[in-house]
Write a protein that holds these residues in place. Structure first.
Motif, PDB file in Angstrom:
ATOM      1  N   THR A 162       0.727  -1.011  -0.086  1.00 34.79           N
ATOM      2  CA  THR A 162      -0.039  -0.100   0.046  1.00 34.79           C
ATOM      3  C   THR A 162       0.950   1.324   0.063  1.00 34.79           C
ATOM      4  O   THR A 162       1.755   1.398   0.860  1.00 34.79           O
ATOM      5  N   LYS A 163       0.648   2.019  -0.812  1.00 36.46           N
ATOM      6  CA  LYS A 163       1.503   2.952  -1.246  1.00 36.46           C
ATOM      7  C   LYS A 163       1.150   4.524  -0.473  1.00 36.46           C
ATOM      8  O   LYS A 163      -0.121   4.944  -0.473  1.00 36.46           O
ATOM      9  N   LYS A 164       2.031   5.299  -0.145  1.00 35.80           N
ATOM     10  CA  LYS A 164       1.865   6.618   0.191  1.00 35.80           C
ATOM     11  C   LYS A 164       2.197   7.671  -1.055  1.00 35.80           C
ATOM     12  O   LYS A 164       3.315   7.696  -1.259  1.00 35.80           O
ATOM     13  N   GLY A 165       1.246   8.170  -1.474  1.00 35.69           N
ATOM     14  CA  GLY A 165       1.552   9.421  -2.503  1.00 35.69           C
ATOM     15  C   GLY A 165       1.340  10.790  -2.076  1.00 35.69           C
ATOM     16  O   GLY A 165       2.424  11.246  -1.752  1.00 35.69           O
ATOM     17  N   CYS A 166       0.111  11.022  -1.864  1.00 32.10           N
ATOM     18  CA  CYS A 166       0.075  12.341  -1.325  1.00 32.10           C
ATOM     19  C   CYS A 166      -0.105  12.571   0.109  1.00 32.10           C
ATOM     20  O   CYS A 166       0.033  13.733   0.500  1.00 32.10           O
ATOM     21  N   ASP A 167      -0.644  11.695   0.679  1.00 32.85           N
ATOM     22  CA  ASP A 167      -1.015  11.630   2.117  1.00 32.85           C
ATOM     23  C   ASP A 167      -1.865  12.559   2.489  1.00 32.85           C
ATOM     24  O   ASP A 167      -1.972  12.861   3.751  1.00 32.85           O
ATOM     25  N   GLN A 168      -2.666  13.008   1.591  1.00 36.84           N
ATOM     26  CA  GLN A 168      -3.660  13.826   1.946  1.00 36.84           C
ATOM     27  C   GLN A 168      -5.065  13.645   1.166  1.00 36.84           C
ATOM     28  O   GLN A 168      -5.901  14.470   0.976  1.00 36.84           O
ATOM     29  N   GLY A 169      -5.262  12.173   0.691  1.00 40.74           N
ATOM     30  CA  GLY A 169      -6.679  12.121  -0.140  1.00 40.74           C
ATOM     31  C   GLY A 169      -6.859  12.396  -1.236  1.00 40.74           C
ATOM     32  O   GLY A 169      -8.144  12.530  -1.824  1.00 40.74           O
ATOM     33  N   THR A 170      -5.797  12.784  -2.077  1.00 39.36           N
ATOM     34  CA  THR A 170      -6.100  12.992  -3.554  1.00 39.36           C
ATOM     35  C   THR A 170      -5.644  12.122  -4.306  1.00 39.36           C
ATOM     36  O   THR A 170      -5.826  12.477  -5.857  1.00 39.36           O
ATOM     37  N   CYS A 171      -4.915  11.150  -4.221  1.00 38.84           N
ATOM     38  CA  CYS A 171      -4.116  10.427  -5.449  1.00 38.84           C
ATOM     39  C   CYS A 171      -4.875   8.989  -5.456  1.00 38.84           C
ATOM     40  O   CYS A 171      -4.617   8.453  -6.651  1.00 38.84           O
ATOM     41  N   GLY A 172      -5.146   8.503  -4.340  1.00 38.19           N
ATOM     42  CA  GLY A 172      -5.799   7.098  -4.527  1.00 38.19           C
ATOM     43  C   GLY A 172      -4.760   6.058  -4.246  1.00 38.19           C
ATOM     44  O   GLY A 172      -4.957   4.779  -4.325  1.00 38.19           O
ATOM     45  N   ALA A 173      -3.302   6.297  -4.134  1.00 38.33           N
ATOM     46  CA  ALA A 173      -2.321   5.298  -4.140  1.00 38.33           C
ATOM     47  C   ALA A 173      -2.370   4.535  -2.648  1.00 38.33           C
ATOM     48  O   ALA A 173      -1.863   3.308  -2.807  1.00 38.33           O
ATOM     49  N   CYS A 174      -3.149   4.872  -1.870  1.00 35.37           N
ATOM     50  CA  CYS A 174      -3.188   4.143  -0.554  1.00 35.37           C
ATOM     51  C   CYS A 174      -4.447   3.489  -0.256  1.00 35.37           C
ATOM     52  O   CYS A 174      -4.834   2.878   0.854  1.00 35.37           O
ATOM     53  N   THR A 175      -5.196   3.148  -1.339  1.00 40.28           N
ATOM     54  CA  THR A 175      -6.555   2.424  -1.201  1.00 40.28           C
ATOM     55  C   THR A 175      -6.583   1.108  -0.925  1.00 40.28           C
ATOM     56  O   THR A 175      -5.693   0.213  -1.480  1.00 40.28           O
ATOM     57  N   ILE A 223     -11.506   2.160   0.717  1.00 44.88           N
ATOM     58  CA  ILE A 223     -11.224   3.488   1.593  1.00 44.88           C
ATOM     59  C   ILE A 223      -9.778   4.295   1.326  1.00 44.88           C
ATOM     60  O   ILE A 223      -8.958   3.282   0.733  1.00 44.88           O
ATOM     61  N   LEU A 224      -9.534   5.222   1.615  1.00 42.82           N
ATOM     62  CA  LEU A 224      -8.111   5.939   1.569  1.00 42.82           C
ATOM     63  C   LEU A 224      -7.520   5.863   2.782  1.00 42.82           C
ATOM     64  O   LEU A 224      -8.007   6.307   3.737  1.00 42.82           O
ATOM     65  N   SER A 225      -6.750   4.834   2.875  1.00 44.77           N
ATOM     66  CA  SER A 225      -5.984   4.533   4.223  1.00 44.77           C
ATOM     67  C   SER A 225      -5.139   5.700   5.020  1.00 44.77           C
ATOM     68  O   SER A 225      -4.858   5.789   5.980  1.00 44.77           O
ATOM     69  N   CYS A 226      -4.756   6.667   3.997  1.00 47.94           N
ATOM     70  CA  CYS A 226      -4.258   7.982   4.481  1.00 47.94           C
ATOM     71  C   CYS A 226      -5.039   8.895   5.403  1.00 47.94           C
ATOM     72  O   CYS A 226      -4.432   9.783   6.019  1.00 47.94           O
ATOM     73  N   LEU A 227      -6.501   8.820   5.091  1.00 50.11           N
ATOM     74  CA  LEU A 227      -7.422   9.448   5.702  1.00 50.11           C
ATOM     75  C   LEU A 227      -8.181   8.839   6.654  1.00 50.11           C
ATOM     76  O   LEU A 227      -9.459   9.218   7.296  1.00 50.11           O
TER      77      LEU A 227
HETATM   78 FE1  FES Z   1      -2.721   9.898  -1.867  1.00 54.30          FE
HETATM   79 FE2  FES Z   1      -3.824   8.511   0.445  1.00 54.30          FE
HETATM   80  S1  FES Z   1      -1.604   8.731  -0.330  1.00 54.30           S
HETATM   81  S2  FES Z   1      -4.858   9.647  -1.425  1.00 54.30           S
END
Ligand code: FES
Ligand code: FES
Length: 170
Positions: A50-63, A71-75
């Motif tokens: 599970t990847k960390k892209g933006c860490d603010q809910g905008t990229c979907g990498a952490c789905t 769900i977005l695991s960073c949020l």
């Molecule tokens: Fe980008 Fe969660 S890391 S939406």
């Protein structure tokens, strides 16, 4: 009047205990209550798929999936998932036993660098099981929260469209 902490004093951090159920395993944890599910998965459980892209809910990498929903695991706070079923990309398939959606991404070159791919696949699985993969337009709409900086969108849509024609649910 509020008393100020003394210089050099360590501020108390609220710790919480809970159990994460991930990919069929149970993991008792004690963490800062503010730890996100993304950081708990990657840093505490070593599930770095599970990847960390933006860490603010905008990229979907952490789905990831929680109780079968994406769900977005960073949020999401890890403690909020106490006792719930979490599924990450590691629970979908592995090199010797790929899921049909993973096979389809390979077949259609649905990735380049691969950083966004775990999130793309977790979202693809969800939208197939939601019955939202009927047309390319529908796939684009329901995958719009997953950003691919390599621009592999056309192949991602083709991969999902083909996988949706098979029994591709988790
Ligand atoms: Fe980008 Fe969660 S890391 S939406
Ligand atoms: Fe590189 Fe999507 S394959 S970001």
């Amino acid at each position: 009047m509020t008393s100020q902490p003394k210089p050099g004093a360590v501020r108390a951090v609220s710790q919480t205990e809970f159990t994460l159920r991930v990919n069929g395993g149970e993991y008792p944890l004690r963490t800062d209550a503010r730890v996100t599910l993304l950081d708990a998965l990657r840093d505490r459980l070593g599930l770095t798929g599970t990847k960390k892209g933006c860490d603010q809910g905008t990229c979907g990498a952490c789905t990831v999936h929680v109780d079968g929903k994406r769900i977005l695991s960073c949020l999401t706070l890890a403690a909020q998932c106490d006792g719930r079923e979490v599924t990450t990309i590691e629970g979908v398939g592995d090199e010797s036993n790929l899921h049909p959606v993973q096979e389809s991404f390979l077949k259609h070159d649905g990735f380049q660098c691969g950083y966004c791919t775990p999130g793309q696949i977790m979202s693809a699985l969800a939208l197939i099981s939601e019955g939202r993969a009927g047309t390319p337009e529908e796939i684009r709409e329901y995958m719009s929260g997953n950003i691919c900086r390599c621009g592999a969108y056309q192949n991602i849509v083709a991969a999902i469209q083909e996988a949706a024609g098979h029994d591709a649910a988790l």
